[in-house]
Design a protein around this motif. Structure first.
Motif, PDB file in Angstrom:
ATOM      1  N   ALA A 191       0.843  -1.096  -0.018  1.00 54.00           N
ATOM      2  CA  ALA A 191       0.087  -0.052  -0.005  1.00 54.00           C
ATOM      3  C   ALA A 191       0.942   1.069  -0.016  1.00 54.00           C
ATOM      4  CB  ALA A 191      -0.966   0.066   1.142  1.00 54.00           C
ATOM      5  N   LEU A 192       0.533   2.401  -0.651  1.00 50.83           N
ATOM      6  CA  LEU A 192       0.866   3.577  -0.638  1.00 50.83           C
ATOM      7  C   LEU A 192       1.008   4.159   0.754  1.00 50.83           C
ATOM      8  CD1 LEU A 192      -0.803   5.537  -3.487  1.00 50.83           C
ATOM      9  CD2 LEU A 192       1.789   4.941  -3.139  1.00 50.83           C
ATOM     10  N   PRO A 193       1.879   5.013   1.303  1.00 50.86           N
ATOM     11  CA  PRO A 193       1.679   5.505   2.594  1.00 50.86           C
ATOM     12  C   PRO A 193       0.746   6.352   2.829  1.00 50.86           C
ATOM     13  CG  PRO A 193       4.080   5.484   2.075  1.00 50.86           C
ATOM     14  CD  PRO A 193       3.198   5.026   0.418  1.00 50.86           C
ATOM     15  N   ALA A 194      -0.055   6.385   3.530  1.00 50.39           N
ATOM     16  CA  ALA A 194      -1.557   7.208   3.553  1.00 50.39           C
ATOM     17  C   ALA A 194      -1.226   8.797   3.345  1.00 50.39           C
ATOM     18  CB  ALA A 194      -2.033   7.024   4.794  1.00 50.39           C
ATOM     19  N   GLU A 195      -0.244   9.101   3.780  1.00 54.36           N
ATOM     20  CA  GLU A 195       0.248  10.549   3.777  1.00 54.36           C
ATOM     21  C   GLU A 195       0.614  10.894   2.288  1.00 54.36           C
ATOM     22  OE1 GLU A 195       1.259   9.184   7.639  1.00 54.36           O
ATOM     23  OE2 GLU A 195       1.988   8.511   5.681  1.00 54.36           O
ATOM     24  N   ASN A 196       0.728   9.970   1.410  1.00 59.41           N
ATOM     25  CA  ASN A 196       0.887  10.293  -0.086  1.00 59.41           C
ATOM     26  C   ASN A 196      -0.190  10.148  -0.758  1.00 59.41           C
ATOM     27  OD1 ASN A 196       3.732  10.336   0.469  1.00 59.41           O
ATOM     28  ND2 ASN A 196       4.242   8.406  -0.551  1.00 59.41           N
ATOM     29  N   VAL A 197      -1.263   9.879  -0.269  1.00 57.11           N
ATOM     30  CA  VAL A 197      -2.762   9.490  -0.883  1.00 57.11           C
ATOM     31  C   VAL A 197      -3.556  10.700  -0.892  1.00 57.11           C
ATOM     32  CG1 VAL A 197      -4.923   8.396  -0.747  1.00 57.11           C
ATOM     33  CG2 VAL A 197      -2.725   7.063  -0.272  1.00 57.11           C
ATOM     34  N   THR A 198      -3.567  11.696   0.159  1.00 56.52           N
ATOM     35  CA  THR A 198      -4.419  12.802   0.411  1.00 56.52           C
ATOM     36  C   THR A 198      -3.678  14.074   1.336  1.00 56.52           C
ATOM     37  OG1 THR A 198      -6.468  13.555   1.550  1.00 56.52           O
ATOM     38  CG2 THR A 198      -5.610  11.456   2.203  1.00 56.52           C
ATOM     39  N   ARG A 199      -4.170  15.175   1.282  1.00 52.79           N
ATOM     40  CA  ARG A 199      -3.593  16.243   2.029  1.00 52.79           C
ATOM     41  C   ARG A 199      -4.355  16.434   3.173  1.00 52.79           C
ATOM     42  NH1 ARG A 199      -3.264  21.155  -2.073  1.00 52.79           N
ATOM     43  NH2 ARG A 199      -5.038  20.436  -3.011  1.00 52.79           N
ATOM     44  N   ASP A 200      -5.615  15.481   3.219  1.00 49.04           N
ATOM     45  CA  ASP A 200      -6.434  15.715   4.542  1.00 49.04           C
ATOM     46  C   ASP A 200      -6.043  14.842   5.564  1.00 49.04           C
ATOM     47  OD1 ASP A 200      -8.369  15.926   6.428  1.00 49.04           O
ATOM     48  OD2 ASP A 200      -9.985  15.909   4.986  1.00 49.04           O
ATOM     49  N   PRO A 201      -5.442  15.607   6.819  1.00 54.81           N
ATOM     50  CA  PRO A 201      -4.950  14.635   7.792  1.00 54.81           C
ATOM     51  C   PRO A 201      -6.147  13.669   8.489  1.00 54.81           C
ATOM     52  CG  PRO A 201      -5.082  16.922   8.474  1.00 54.81           C
ATOM     53  CD  PRO A 201      -5.125  16.944   7.053  1.00 54.81           C
ATOM     54  N   GLU A 202      -7.140  14.180   8.357  1.00 49.94           N
ATOM     55  CA  GLU A 202      -8.463  13.163   8.997  1.00 49.94           C
ATOM     56  C   GLU A 202      -8.476  12.080   7.930  1.00 49.94           C
ATOM     57  OE1 GLU A 202     -12.278  15.094   9.536  1.00 49.94           O
ATOM     58  OE2 GLU A 202     -11.217  16.693  10.982  1.00 49.94           O
ATOM     59  N   VAL A 203      -8.373  12.271   6.617  1.00 49.36           N
ATOM     60  CA  VAL A 203      -8.345  11.012   5.864  1.00 49.36           C
ATOM     61  C   VAL A 203      -7.368  10.361   5.931  1.00 49.36           C
ATOM     62  CG1 VAL A 203      -8.562  10.139   3.258  1.00 49.36           C
ATOM     63  CG2 VAL A 203      -9.919  12.228   3.987  1.00 49.36           C
ATOM     64  N   VAL A 204      -6.115  10.535   6.256  1.00 52.89           N
ATOM     65  CA  VAL A 204      -4.744   9.871   6.548  1.00 52.89           C
ATOM     66  C   VAL A 204      -5.163   8.887   7.508  1.00 52.89           C
ATOM     67  CG1 VAL A 204      -2.354  10.045   7.202  1.00 52.89           C
ATOM     68  CG2 VAL A 204      -3.169  11.504   5.338  1.00 52.89           C
ATOM     69  N   ALA A 205      -5.810   9.696   8.880  1.00 55.61           N
ATOM     70  CA  ALA A 205      -5.877   8.751  10.156  1.00 55.61           C
ATOM     71  C   ALA A 205      -6.707   7.484   9.714  1.00 55.61           C
ATOM     72  CB  ALA A 205      -6.568   9.605  11.007  1.00 55.61           C
ATOM     73  N   SER A 206      -7.897   7.960   8.880  1.00 57.79           N
ATOM     74  CA  SER A 206      -8.851   7.161   8.661  1.00 57.79           C
ATOM     75  C   SER A 206      -8.348   5.979   7.804  1.00 57.79           C
ATOM     76  CB  SER A 206     -10.301   7.498   7.937  1.00 57.79           C
ATOM     77  OG  SER A 206      -9.857   7.746   6.494  1.00 57.79           O
ATOM     78  N   ILE A 207      -7.461   6.086   6.863  1.00 58.40           N
ATOM     79  CA  ILE A 207      -6.837   5.005   6.337  1.00 58.40           C
ATOM     80  C   ILE A 207      -6.165   4.052   7.323  1.00 58.40           C
ATOM     81  CG2 ILE A 207      -5.157   4.517   4.468  1.00 58.40           C
ATOM     82  CD1 ILE A 207      -5.852   7.010   3.235  1.00 58.40           C
ATOM     83  N   TYR A 208      -5.401   4.580   8.192  1.00 57.35           N
ATOM     84  CA  TYR A 208      -4.740   3.578   8.995  1.00 57.35           C
ATOM     85  C   TYR A 208      -5.813   2.927  10.168  1.00 57.35           C
ATOM     86  CZ  TYR A 208      -0.186   5.719   7.548  1.00 57.35           C
ATOM     87  OH  TYR A 208       0.768   6.189   6.929  1.00 57.35           O
ATOM     88  N   GLU A 209      -6.642   3.608  10.241  1.00 53.85           N
ATOM     89  CA  GLU A 209      -7.749   2.840  11.253  1.00 53.85           C
ATOM     90  C   GLU A 209      -8.938   1.964  10.626  1.00 53.85           C
ATOM     91  OE1 GLU A 209      -9.508   6.491  12.615  1.00 53.85           O
ATOM     92  OE2 GLU A 209      -7.930   7.175  13.910  1.00 53.85           O
ATOM     93  N   ASP A 210      -8.945   1.927   9.053  1.00 52.90           N
ATOM     94  CA  ASP A 210      -9.870   1.214   8.727  1.00 52.90           C
ATOM     95  C   ASP A 210      -9.528  -0.228   8.609  1.00 52.90           C
ATOM     96  OD1 ASP A 210     -11.632  -0.023   6.767  1.00 52.90           O
ATOM     97  OD2 ASP A 210     -11.625   1.632   5.468  1.00 52.90           O
ATOM     98  N   LYS A 211     -10.124  -1.216   9.234  1.00 52.97           N
ATOM     99  CA  LYS A 211      -9.812  -2.327   9.283  1.00 52.97           C
ATOM    100  C   LYS A 211     -10.147  -3.292   7.940  1.00 52.97           C
ATOM    101  CE  LYS A 211     -10.616  -2.803  13.974  1.00 52.97           C
ATOM    102  NZ  LYS A 211     -11.531  -3.516  15.377  1.00 52.97           N
TER     103      LYS A 211
END
Length: 301
Positions: A172-192
């Protein structure tokens, strides 16, 4: 409000999770949406509700190995070869045909590359006349500058994919490379449901599809009617330059639109909150303009 309907699409002994977003009243158009790598169909934020607010019905499914189509851990990332990936998408499209309204097919990232592969496969030429337009969001046609794998990595990856097809690899891409929105970044790491794993067979297929598109080894079927491609200039997952180059080479398609999103990252639908409706409106306007509708609506959710 969109009506959300969950279901399943049966292919042989495999059941794929499906979800639809349906507008009030009769739809003006239908959109089939194909998600990307390490993704599932429930992660598209306001895009699908916005489209339904404009009268566009949206149907999607979690591909093999992803999301709720994974029934046990052994199925994670188990997409199968490209032939199976593409036939799954074709089967889902056919399940919505014939359509009383214009039907469009969209794909994000890996999904964008997949629908272009389908649209270029002579085996599915008969489908082209049933699809009013093809919509690509940040399609995987090439790696972005600075993120290209070296030759040996690609070579041995493809070799290993033939020898150990079901071996899993975190990809997977690092979530920080996917979007500029920190809330979306956090949701990627939290999504089971986002396990980030691909099989060597699936990853080899992904590399081959991307190379075939990038190098012009496959050509769109001559019955493709129209294209829309949107890409952010700061995408760290797929190449803006490769998308523009591919798009400019499609001389056989007269009705085509390329949209540049200056400074946006990989997930245009999950970019900064103020930008999401910009992208959703661009997609809706383009679809409805091909259904005899005006493009001045400014729907609010």
């Amino acid at each position: 409000m969109a009506k959300e309907v969950e279901g399943s699409h049966q292919i042989g002994d495999t059941s794929l999770y499906t979800k639809s977003w349906l507008p009030e009243g009769n739809p003006k158009a239908t959109l089939i949406f194909i998600h990307g790598f390490n993704d599932h169909i429930d992660r598209y934020y306001i895009l699908f509700p916005y489209l339904t607010s404009r009268g566009i019905a949206v149907h999607g499914f979690d591909q093999r190995g992803w999301g709720r189509s994974v029934k046990n851990p052994s199925q994670r990332g188990l997409t199968g070869p490209t032939s199976l990936v593409i036939s799954d998408i074709a089967s889902f499209i056919k399940s919505h045909l014939p359509s009383e309204v214009p039907l469009f097919v969209a794909g994000h990232s890996m999904g964008g590359g997949e629908i272009l592969t389908l649209a270029s496969d002579p085996k599915y030429k008969e489908l082209m006349g049933s699809v009013r337009g093809w919509i690509m969001e940040s399609p995987f046609i090439g790696f972005p500058k600075g993120f290209e794998p070296n030759f040996l990595t690609v070579f041995f990856g493809r070799l290993a994919g033939r020898v150990l097809p079901h071996r899993l690899l975190a990809s997977a891409l690092p979530a920080e490379n996917v979007t500029r929105d920190p809330e979306v970044v956090a949701s990627i790491y939290e999504d089971k449901l986002l396990h980030g794993m691909g099989t060597l067979e699936g990853l080899a297929g992904l590399l081959d599809r991307t190379a075939n598109l990038n190098e012009g080894k496959v050509k769109l079927n001559d019955k493709v009617i129209s294209l829309w491609l949107g890409h952010g200039t700061a995408d760290k997952g797929t190449s803006y330059e490769a998308s523009k180059k591919w798009f400019d080479q499609q001389s056989t398609v007269e009705d085509k639109t390329f949209k540049t999103y200056e400074g946006w990252y990989h997930q245009l639908h999950a970019d900064l909150p103020d930008n999401r409706e910009v992208f959703a409106k661009d997609v809706a306007d383009w679809i409805l303009a091909r259904c005899g509708e005006g493009v001045t609506a400014n729907a609010k959710l």
